[in-house]
Design a protein around this motif. Sequence first.
Motif, PDB file in Angstrom:
ATOM      1  N   GLN A  69      -0.244   8.242  -0.482  1.00 21.98           N
ATOM      2  CA  GLN A  69      -0.804   8.521  -1.805  1.00 21.98           C
ATOM      3  C   GLN A  69      -2.231   7.979  -1.935  1.00 21.98           C
TER       4      GLN A  69
ATOM      5  N   SER B 108       0.857  -1.186   0.000  1.00 19.69           N
ATOM      6  CA  SER B 108       0.000   0.000   0.000  1.00 19.69           C
ATOM      7  C   SER B 108       0.888   1.230   0.000  1.00 19.69           C
ATOM      8  N   LYS B 109       0.290   2.352  -0.361  1.00 20.27           N
ATOM      9  CA  LYS B 109       0.970   3.645  -0.321  1.00 20.27           C
ATOM     10  C   LYS B 109      -0.009   4.601   0.362  1.00 20.27           C
TER      11      LYS B 109
END
Length: 128
Positions: free
Chosen positions: A36, A32-33
Amino acid sequence: MKFLNYVVLSVLLPLGVQATDTGAAKVVTSFSKAAQCISAVHVTKIDGKEATVQRMGFDLDPGPHSLNARALVDTSFCKVVGPDTGRYPNTPIEHIFEAGKTYYLGFDHSATMRQDWKLVVWKEEPSK
């Protein structure tokens, strides 16, 4: 004896093909980010058929595919409008996958309106 050889070959052949096969695309869904607004996903269907795949990565035949996935959304970094119903859009992503490449699939929840959230390929690179 021929039957036994056939059974042994039918078991070992797929293992050998998996170990040396570079004619597939790899799909990774476990990253995951959060900053962002992209969450990790769990693929549930490939081309409309139920699928059980590894989150760390799985091989996919090259070509166009449709993937459905579920996501656990972390909105701590991303502003959202309206109440959280716990239900998010589950529109499949259509993508053309190429052999020898790794694709990172995630759920983009950067839009402030939940109906605009979607599955995305957020990174693409040559497989190692």
